[in-house]
Design an enzyme around this catalytic site. Structure first.
Site, PDB file in Angstrom:
ATOM      1  N   HIS A 196       0.787  -1.239   0.000  1.00  0.00           N
ATOM      2  CA  HIS A 196       0.000   0.000   0.000  1.00  0.00           C
ATOM      3  C   HIS A 196       0.813   1.280   0.000  1.00  0.00           C
ATOM      4  O   HIS A 196       0.234   2.360  -0.044  1.00  0.00           O
ATOM      5  CB  HIS A 196      -0.931   0.034   1.213  1.00  0.00           C
ATOM      6  CG  HIS A 196      -2.144  -0.811   1.081  1.00  0.00           C
ATOM      7  ND1 HIS A 196      -3.306  -0.370   0.496  1.00  0.00           N
ATOM      8  CD2 HIS A 196      -2.371  -2.097   1.438  1.00  0.00           C
ATOM      9  CE1 HIS A 196      -4.207  -1.344   0.514  1.00  0.00           C
ATOM     10  NE2 HIS A 196      -3.669  -2.403   1.089  1.00  0.00           N
ATOM     11  N   ARG A 248      -5.974  12.364   5.154  1.00  0.00           N
ATOM     12  CA  ARG A 248      -5.028  12.519   6.265  1.00  0.00           C
ATOM     13  C   ARG A 248      -4.054  13.651   5.966  1.00  0.00           C
ATOM     14  O   ARG A 248      -3.677  13.880   4.818  1.00  0.00           O
ATOM     15  CB  ARG A 248      -4.286  11.202   6.503  1.00  0.00           C
ATOM     16  CG  ARG A 248      -5.131  10.154   7.220  1.00  0.00           C
ATOM     17  CD  ARG A 248      -5.519  10.587   8.643  1.00  0.00           C
ATOM     18  NE  ARG A 248      -4.413  10.594   9.552  1.00  0.00           N
ATOM     19  CZ  ARG A 248      -4.205   9.693  10.511  1.00  0.00           C
ATOM     20  NH1 ARG A 248      -5.067   8.716  10.706  1.00  0.00           N
ATOM     21  NH2 ARG A 248      -3.162   9.767  11.296  1.00  0.00           N
ATOM     22  N   LYS A 307     -14.256   8.715  -5.248  1.00  0.00           N
ATOM     23  CA  LYS A 307     -15.540   9.103  -4.645  1.00  0.00           C
ATOM     24  C   LYS A 307     -15.994  10.451  -5.187  1.00  0.00           C
ATOM     25  O   LYS A 307     -17.166  10.646  -5.525  1.00  0.00           O
ATOM     26  CB  LYS A 307     -15.404   9.142  -3.116  1.00  0.00           C
ATOM     27  CG  LYS A 307     -15.221   7.762  -2.500  1.00  0.00           C
ATOM     28  CD  LYS A 307     -14.667   7.802  -1.078  1.00  0.00           C
ATOM     29  CE  LYS A 307     -14.175   6.402  -0.688  1.00  0.00           C
ATOM     30  NZ  LYS A 307     -13.436   6.402   0.597  1.00  0.00           N
TER      31      LYS A 307
END
Length: 843
Positions: free
Chosen positions: A378, A570, A681
């Site tokens: 990741h 974040r 999104k």
């Protein structure tokens, strides 16, 4: 402007939320009242809003139970290959609305609750987010669970039931302050404790070798108590399980330690064992080598593997024995996916069970382990890589250290045979890193012990092959794959943006909800006047609604006809919130310089949490709030520019802000963001993207056409070239007057008049050791933002681009991602067969 429909009013008109038959509505009302009375022991006269929420949650949960039992029964009978998704994080958000959506119950519940004189939306707001994740990695796991259930895969999510999830963020005097997230305070109606499946997990102790084999002795035992949460597929009657482990001390904990009279102390010390599942480590893309974290990683792996093996042995189908004894078929029946290196200990733990407990010989055990496990990488940031001190392993997991040494020895022998004399290659490829402090490189362990390794976007997988694991790729190129991330269109369109979902359904039907590629059918309608009007109207309603929310929650007034420019993720230097800040300051200076000029009004919203120990990230939050304090109170600026920091960004807030966004900021330095999923999104919800060629942005531009995104800045090759040449921030600072002005203002305390030195360290970093090259992309970014303004002045052309983006977002469904994992990694085609609803007779 006409007052928009409330969501309640709008839902009534929406077909995809399930028809509210009179029978269904009456049934929901009856069940609701029954739970209020018998489950919550409350009279309507004294019931609180929370009681009403819990009564509704139990009512909806009742509709899951039959399907849940039926699904698990079916798996037991058919004995399909089972998929185990191991993750230290599951960022689930709220469950009530998602469950109603997936069961097609939303309109029935809405109507029933309305008839009872209550408001469904108000009750939904009472539910706490299940914040058992930091950001992208944990939210990806949640989307994957939704897709695996929707595709009918026999899949299980396994993780930790943290008592405290990601902290709640408060902003006090512009600074982030953390508060414990006591999400279980009022109970969790969605989980079911399963004490009958409690399992022991061992720590510490010593290893004894004998002719009978190896034994791990004198260990400390912690019990793992499972809590199961149902995971419903979308309208297919499948309900899978997420099983989260909670740590319990055994009843004899510390009581056999001859501490005469120390009974009270011994009972109090139970907390030490139970601390394992107390709290989520709040670091995103950063490794903190704490012993408690290593305990968490082993705890989830050890409990899960016992569970997997129990289920493998006792599954009834295709096996004459009451119990399977041979592990020959294990990889045909079990797939384990490691979500990053956090559950890497699954590899040595499976070896330990096979070799020490089941007495399988090493070669066979290693073959089984490799065929069973697969690893998803990741991140490429070096500070995020897990490198555990050998000394910590020696103490905590001595047998696993032995096994890792043995795995590494065989691995290095193999490499040495292929590359004789290449000692540097052996050093680079070893699982053990030599040095002052010997360390175990968990990523190397994962690559060696897995049959498949994947990155999470095409550009990231390329970097994984060419850079991070280059030596391993040269050894076994066939092992490396790409699986571009995706998001679930149920939560991230149907649930959070019902207006847009219905607008699409009216044009192309509802097939896109389970086959997002069908959004392509909107392409011929890009110029359709009615669609353009409807899409623009839905966006405007979402903006009005979010503006009202901001005013109610935070007391800030924003102009809903301004451009909503949104940057939520974040807080991290590589995500470059500082680049956004520099643009905001530049806009501010331009307005001040010539207030008579026509400016496109903007509301810039920045949100996200900073790891509590990440000093620079916390300073960045303070900078955003400080810029807001000056800009928002400058009468010359008026409402042409507003800067809002969105406090406590989380899943439930994302569901509100994303449908309201006009512009999505995805501006990480090329080569640093593995994929990103927020980008997807926003695209699906009708925002346009300003971004670098990084992560999945590259594939978004490929799908929609680069001309339909605002792409700017250095490409990966340019970043590499700049590294070779040497990045000099002063060069840009000296050459670009607007940049210089903005930096000087931040440095001099213009935005922090009461603490003039507040941001000196930020500016010093930007000028002298900025790994992420903010200044190198400033000029291109500001120019690109000017193009954004220009297009926004033409609402029709803007909306046409929006429709194009929505129509081209189909690739980014997690259904597509999971279908690829199933086919290319797990060897488990999703079944066409549906689970019959509980009301139907079984064959």
């Amino acid at each position: 402007m006409a007052k928009p429909l409330t969501d309640g009013e709008r839902r009534k008109q929406i077909s995809v939320r399930g028809l509210a038959g009179l029978g269904d509505v009456a049934e929901v009302r009856k069940s609701f009242n029954r739970h209020l009375h018998f489950t919550l022991v409350k009279d309507r006269n004294v019931a609180t809003r929370r009681d009403y929420y819990l009564a509704l949650a139990h009512t909806v949960r009742d509709h899951l139970v039959g399907r849940w039992i039926r699904t698990q029964q079916r798996y037991y009978e058919r004995d399909p290959k089972r998929i185990y998704y191991l993750s230290l994080e599951f960022y689930m958000g709220r469950t009530l609305q998602n469950t109603m959506v997936n069961l097609g119950l939303q309109n029935a519940c809405d109507e029933a609750i309305y008839q009872l004189g209550l408001d469904l939306e108000e009750l939904e707001e009472i539910e706490e987010d299940a914040g058992l994740g930091n950001g992208g990695l944990g939210r990806l796991a949640a989307c994957f669970l939704d897709s695996m259930a929707t595709l009918g895969l026999a899949a299980y999510g396994y993780g930790i039931r943290y008592e405290f999830g990601i902290f709640n963020q408060k902003i006090v005097n512009g600074w982030q302050v953390e508060e414990a997230d006591d999400w279980l305070r009022y109970g969790n109606p969605w989980e079911k404790a399963r004490p009958e499946y409690m399992l022991p997990v061992h720590f510490y102790g010593r290893v004894e070798h004998s002719p009978e084999g190896v034994r791990w002795l004198d260990t400390q035992v912690v019990l793992a108590m499972p809590y199961d949460t149902p995971v419903p597929g979308y309208k297919n009657d499948t309900v899978n399980t997420m099983r989260l482990w909670s740590a319990k001390a055994p009843n004899d904990f510390k009581l056999h330690d001859f501490n005469v009279g120390g009974y009270i102390e011994a009972v109090l010390d139970r907390n030490l064992a139970e601390n394992i599942s107390r709290v989520l480590y709040p670091n995103d893309n950063f490794f903190e080598g704490k012993e408690l974290r290593l305990k968490q990683e082993y705890f989830v792996v050890a409990a899960t593997l016992q569970d997997i093996i129990r289920r493998f042995k006792s599954s009834k189908f295709g096996c004459r024995d009451p119990v399977r004894t041979s592990f020959e078929t294990f990889p045909d029946k079990v797939a384990i996916q490691l979500n990053d290196t956090h559950p890497a200990l699954a590899i040595p733990e499976l070896m330990r069970i096979l070799v020490d407990v089941e007495k399988v010989d090493w070669g066979k055990a290693w073959e089984i382990t490799k065929k069973t496990c697969a690893y998803t990488n990741h991140t490429v940031l070096p500070e995020a890589l897990e490198r555990w001190p050998v000394s910590m392993f020696e103490k905590l997991l001595p047998r696993h250290l032995d096994i890792i040494y043995a795995i590494n020895q065989r691995h290095l022998d193999h490499v040495a045979a292929l590359f004789p004399g290449d000692v540097d290659r052996l050093r680079r490829m070893s699982v053990i890193e030599e040095g002052d402090c010997k360390r175990i490189n968990m990523a190397h362990l994962c690559v060696i012990g897995s049959h498949a390794v994947n990155g999470v976007a095409r550009i990231h997988s390329e970097i994984v092959r060419q850079s991070v694991f280059k030596d391993f790729y040269e050894l076994e190129p066939e092992k490396f794959q790409n699986k571009t991330n995706g998001i679930t269109p149920r939560r991230w369109l149907l649930l959070c943006n019902p207006g847009l979902a219905e607008t699409i359904v009216e044009r192309i039907g509802e097939g896109f909800l389970t086959d997002l590629s069908q959004l392509k059918k909107l392409l011929p309608l890009v110029g359709d006047e009615a669609l353009i009007r409807d899409v623009a109207q839905v966006k405007q309603e979402n903006k009005v609604k979010f503006s009202a929310f901001l005013e109610k929650q935070y007391g800030v007034k924003v102009n809903p006809s301004s451009m909503f420019d949104v940057h939520v993720k974040r807080i991290h230097e590589y995500k470059r919130q500082l680049l956004n800040c520099l643009h905001v300051v530049t806009l501010y200076n331009r307005i001040k310089k010539d207030p008579t000029q026509a400016f496109v009004p903007r509301t810039v919203m920045i949100g996200g949490k900073a790891a509590p120990g990440y000093h620079m990230a916390k300073k960045i939050i303070k900078l955003v709030t400080s810029i807001g304090d000056i800009v928002n109170h400058d009468p010359i600026v008026g409402d042409r520019l507003k800067v809002i920091f969105l406090e406590n960004y989380r899943v439930s807030l994302a569901e509100k802000v994303i449908p309201a966004a006009d512009l999505s900021q995805q501006i990480s330095t090329a080569g640093t963001e593995a994929s990103g999923t927020g980008n997807m999104k926003f695209m699906l919800n009708g925002a346009l993207t300003i971004g670098t060629m990084d992560g999945a942005n590259v594939e978004m531009a490929e799908e929609a056409g680069a001309e339909n995104l605002f792409i700017f800045g250095l490409r990966v090759e340019d970043v590499e070239a700049l590294d070779r040449k040497g990045y000099n921030a002063h060069e840009y600072y000296n050459r670009l007057p607007e940049l210089q002005q903005a930096v000087d203002q931040i440095n001099s305390g213009f935005f922090s008049p009461r603490e003039p030195d507040c941001f000196k360290d930020v500016v010093n970093m930007l000028l002298n050791h900025d790994r992420f090259k903010v200044f190198a992309d400033y000029e291109a970014y500001v120019a690109c933002q000017a193009q954004v303004d220009q297009l926004y002045r033409n609402p029709k052309e803007w909306t046409k681009k929006v429709i194009r983006n929505i129509a081209c977002s189909g690739k980014f469904s997690s259904d597509r991602t999971i279908t690829e994992y199933a086919r290319d990694i797990w060897g488990a085609e999703p079944p066409a067969l549906q689970t019959p609803p509980p009301s139907l007779p079984r064959d």
